[in-house]
Design an enzyme around this catalytic site. Sequence first.
Site, PDB file in Angstrom:
ATOM      1  CB  THR A 127       8.572  -8.371  -0.223  1.00 19.01           C
ATOM      2  OG1 THR A 127       9.924  -7.980  -0.051  1.00 19.01           O
ATOM      3  CG2 THR A 127       8.370  -9.706   0.490  1.00 19.01           C
ATOM      4  CD  GLU A 129      12.857  -8.142   3.076  1.00 23.50           C
ATOM      5  OE1 GLU A 129      12.868  -8.969   3.992  1.00 23.50           O
ATOM      6  OE2 GLU A 129      12.966  -6.920   3.252  1.00 23.50           O
TER       7      GLU A 129
HETATM    8  P1  NAD Z   1       2.843  -0.962   6.446  1.00 21.59           P
HETATM    9  O1  NAD Z   1       3.334  -1.740   7.616  1.00 21.59           O
HETATM   10  O2  NAD Z   1       3.186   0.482   6.340  1.00 21.59           O
HETATM   11  O3  NAD Z   1       1.253  -1.061   6.376  1.00 21.59           O
HETATM   12  C1  NAD Z   1       0.561  -2.269   6.589  1.00 21.59           C
HETATM   13  C2  NAD Z   1      -0.922  -1.961   6.716  1.00 21.59           C
HETATM   14  O4  NAD Z   1      -1.615  -3.210   6.893  1.00 21.59           O
HETATM   15  C3  NAD Z   1      -1.261  -1.099   7.932  1.00 21.59           C
HETATM   16  O5  NAD Z   1      -2.192  -0.092   7.574  1.00 21.59           O
HETATM   17  C4  NAD Z   1      -1.882  -2.091   8.926  1.00 21.59           C
HETATM   18  O6  NAD Z   1      -2.834  -1.502   9.785  1.00 21.59           O
HETATM   19  C5  NAD Z   1      -2.524  -3.088   7.972  1.00 21.59           C
HETATM   20  N1  NAD Z   1      -2.695  -4.407   8.592  1.00 21.59           N
HETATM   21  C6  NAD Z   1      -1.751  -5.130   9.267  1.00 21.59           C
HETATM   22  N2  NAD Z   1      -2.285  -6.279   9.714  1.00 21.59           N
HETATM   23  C7  NAD Z   1      -3.587  -6.288   9.308  1.00 21.59           C
HETATM   24  C8  NAD Z   1      -4.651  -7.218   9.443  1.00 21.59           C
HETATM   25  N3  NAD Z   1      -4.495  -8.359  10.134  1.00 21.59           N
HETATM   26  N4  NAD Z   1      -5.847  -6.924   8.893  1.00 21.59           N
HETATM   27  C9  NAD Z   1      -6.026  -5.758   8.204  1.00 21.59           C
HETATM   28  N5  NAD Z   1      -5.055  -4.838   8.053  1.00 21.59           N
HETATM   29  C10 NAD Z   1      -3.850  -5.101   8.602  1.00 21.59           C
HETATM   30  O7  NAD Z   1       3.328  -1.777   5.186  1.00 21.59           O
HETATM   31  P2  NAD Z   1       3.863  -1.254   3.755  1.00 21.59           P
HETATM   32  O8  NAD Z   1       5.295  -0.969   3.859  1.00 21.59           O
HETATM   33  O9  NAD Z   1       2.937  -0.246   3.231  1.00 21.59           O
HETATM   34  O10 NAD Z   1       3.700  -2.600   2.913  1.00 21.59           O
HETATM   35  C11 NAD Z   1       2.468  -2.924   2.297  1.00 21.59           C
HETATM   36  C12 NAD Z   1       2.598  -4.243   1.564  1.00 21.59           C
HETATM   37  O11 NAD Z   1       3.623  -4.154   0.584  1.00 21.59           O
HETATM   38  C13 NAD Z   1       2.982  -5.419   2.461  1.00 21.59           C
HETATM   39  O12 NAD Z   1       2.279  -6.548   2.015  1.00 21.59           O
HETATM   40  C14 NAD Z   1       4.473  -5.585   2.226  1.00 21.59           C
HETATM   41  O13 NAD Z   1       4.859  -6.917   2.422  1.00 21.59           O
HETATM   42  C15 NAD Z   1       4.590  -5.176   0.781  1.00 21.59           C
HETATM   43  N6  NAD Z   1       5.889  -4.613   0.379  1.00 21.59           N
HETATM   44  C16 NAD Z   1       6.437  -3.576   1.078  1.00 21.59           C
HETATM   45  C17 NAD Z   1       7.637  -3.012   0.635  1.00 21.59           C
HETATM   46  C18 NAD Z   1       8.270  -1.838   1.350  1.00 21.59           C
HETATM   47  O14 NAD Z   1       9.387  -1.458   1.022  1.00 21.59           O
HETATM   48  N7  NAD Z   1       7.609  -1.217   2.312  1.00 21.59           N
HETATM   49  C19 NAD Z   1       8.267  -3.531  -0.503  1.00 21.59           C
HETATM   50  C20 NAD Z   1       7.682  -4.611  -1.162  1.00 21.59           C
HETATM   51  C21 NAD Z   1       6.489  -5.134  -0.733  1.00 21.59           C
HETATM   52  O1  DAU Z   2      12.808  -5.363  -0.028  1.00 26.25           O
HETATM   53  C1  DAU Z   2      11.491  -5.066   0.293  1.00 26.25           C
HETATM   54  C2  DAU Z   2      11.331  -4.937   1.782  1.00 26.25           C
HETATM   55  O2  DAU Z   2      11.935  -3.711   2.170  1.00 26.25           O
HETATM   56  C3  DAU Z   2       9.880  -4.971   2.240  1.00 26.25           C
HETATM   57  O3  DAU Z   2       9.323  -6.219   1.910  1.00 26.25           O
HETATM   58  C4  DAU Z   2       9.767  -4.716   3.739  1.00 26.25           C
HETATM   59  O4  DAU Z   2       8.400  -4.658   4.114  1.00 26.25           O
HETATM   60  C5  DAU Z   2      10.437  -3.399   4.047  1.00 26.25           C
HETATM   61  O5  DAU Z   2      10.416  -3.158   5.441  1.00 26.25           O
HETATM   62  C6  DAU Z   2      11.884  -3.388   3.540  1.00 26.25           C
HETATM   63  O6  DAU Z   2      12.698  -4.320   4.290  1.00 26.25           O
HETATM   64  P1  DAU Z   2      14.187  -3.962   4.769  1.00 26.25           P
HETATM   65  O7  DAU Z   2      14.521  -4.804   5.931  1.00 26.25           O
HETATM   66  O8  DAU Z   2      15.122  -3.960   3.603  1.00 26.25           O
HETATM   67  O9  DAU Z   2      13.942  -2.414   5.215  1.00 26.25           O
HETATM   68  P2  DAU Z   2      14.473  -1.562   6.450  1.00 26.25           P
HETATM   69  O10 DAU Z   2      14.110  -0.134   6.192  1.00 26.25           O
HETATM   70  O11 DAU Z   2      14.088  -2.165   7.749  1.00 26.25           O
HETATM   71  O12 DAU Z   2      16.059  -1.696   6.334  1.00 26.25           O
HETATM   72  C7  DAU Z   2      16.757  -1.282   5.159  1.00 26.25           C
HETATM   73  C8  DAU Z   2      18.217  -1.641   5.338  1.00 26.25           C
HETATM   74  O13 DAU Z   2      18.765  -0.818   6.384  1.00 26.25           O
HETATM   75  C9  DAU Z   2      18.449  -3.078   5.795  1.00 26.25           C
HETATM   76  O14 DAU Z   2      19.635  -3.568   5.208  1.00 26.25           O
HETATM   77  C10 DAU Z   2      18.618  -2.964   7.302  1.00 26.25           C
HETATM   78  C11 DAU Z   2      19.273  -1.596   7.477  1.00 26.25           C
HETATM   79  N1  DAU Z   2      18.922  -0.871   8.714  1.00 26.25           N
HETATM   80  C12 DAU Z   2      17.618  -0.718   9.048  1.00 26.25           C
HETATM   81  C13 DAU Z   2      17.239  -0.052  10.197  1.00 26.25           C
HETATM   82  C14 DAU Z   2      15.785   0.097  10.569  1.00 26.25           C
HETATM   83  C15 DAU Z   2      19.936  -0.326   9.516  1.00 26.25           C
HETATM   84  O15 DAU Z   2      21.125  -0.446   9.198  1.00 26.25           O
HETATM   85  N2  DAU Z   2      19.560   0.320  10.656  1.00 26.25           N
HETATM   86  C16 DAU Z   2      18.266   0.476  11.045  1.00 26.25           C
HETATM   87  O16 DAU Z   2      18.003   1.096  12.111  1.00 26.25           O
END
Ligand code: NAD
Ligand code: DAU
Length: 347
Positions: A127, A129
Amino acid sequence: MITGGAGFIGSHVVRLFVNKYPDYRIVNLDKLTYAGNLANLRDVEDRPNYRFVRMDICDFEGVLALMKEERIDGIIHLAAESHVDRSIKDPFTFAQTNVMGTLSLLQAAREVWNGEWKGKRFYHISTDEVYGALEMDGSLFTEETRYQPHSPYSAAKASSDHFVRAFHDTYGLPTIVTNCSNNYGPYQFPEKLIPLFINNIRHRRSLPVYGKGENVRDWLYVEDHARAIDTIFHNGRTGETYNIGGFNEWKNIDLVKLLVDTTDRLLGRAPGEDRDLITFVTDRAGHDLRYAIDSTKLRDELGWEPSLQFEEGIEKTVRWYLDNQDWLDNVTSGDYMKYYEQMYGGR
Ligand code: NAD
Ligand code: DAU
């Protein structure tokens, strides 16, 4: 092997690979935590080139045996605890899965591949982050930006990135790391801003905006991320890091207004009718001010670019959640947890 394939991004990656590569065998290893949902993969679950295995990535012996059994030659590692707010409440689980789980996979790959690196690849999905927070000054995260994570989530992801690089530098494991910005699109767990708010607007519940809504995130449509992962898995240079992002910064409050207006329009409500639902609440602890990714390296080296304009992507996303209210209701009620039980007898 794709880890975390039952989650949000993982399910899009699994779908893309199962459809695009009928000659590959795709093993989806997922623990099915609260974030894992097999309903995300109904359309591909019966394909002959696909197998789901319920396993914890921390189960080193289990991973080792599965890798040997399936003769795994490539790993795309997405399994993680992913929600920042949960990491603030429960940092232990984040260290366990994101750090120790990644280490368990690395060690298993090292042991099974045993120095025969040709044709092997360990691709770690991370990520933006890990880079910390930017000021409102137009600067961007590049692959050279130093790591400065603030939340327990990003600290654990940063640690896992370091372990991946250490396995490359120390043992020669053929690794790649990518750091991506915020994803949005279908099948995202409704604890994250976009699906949570769409669902709340649908039910006319309040929209809790943290702080003043001034924080900035850089949004990318999830299928564009999956395409980037495909490109990098096949053509990325071993040992490298690539940033993935859409050059698409939005202040939270502006995004929330766009969400309200789009959802109202698609529901046939008066435009902006539900803006009153916006409620400013106590800020997230350690809330990073701004993320913005420079993905020039990926574009120049591998030709990847995002395909969707944001307004188009948001419209598509809102429409998907409104057309798939049963998916949302199943998740919010907890019923989705029963699916595994019905399909496989026990969760
Ligand atoms: P998500 O939370 O939707 O899914 C995570 C998945 O991992 C789930 O299916 C869960 O069951 C599985 N999991 C969790 N712990 C586990 C374990 N111990 N063993 C096996 N499986 C396990 O997450 P996402 O948003 O799809 O993110 C996927 C990856 O991408 C993560 O590594 C996250 O850090 C990264 N990422 C996410 C974002 C985003 O915006 N969502 C952005 C950048 C990077
Ligand atoms: O930047 C990549 C990351 O983006 C990933 O690595 C993380 O897995 C993913 O969850 C996401 O993190 P954020 O914290 O940025 O996402 P989230 O959707 O939780 O929040 C987006 C923005 O909105 C953040 O500034 C917090 C704000 N927020 C979030 C929630 C859930 C609110 O203001 N209110 C809320 O209820």
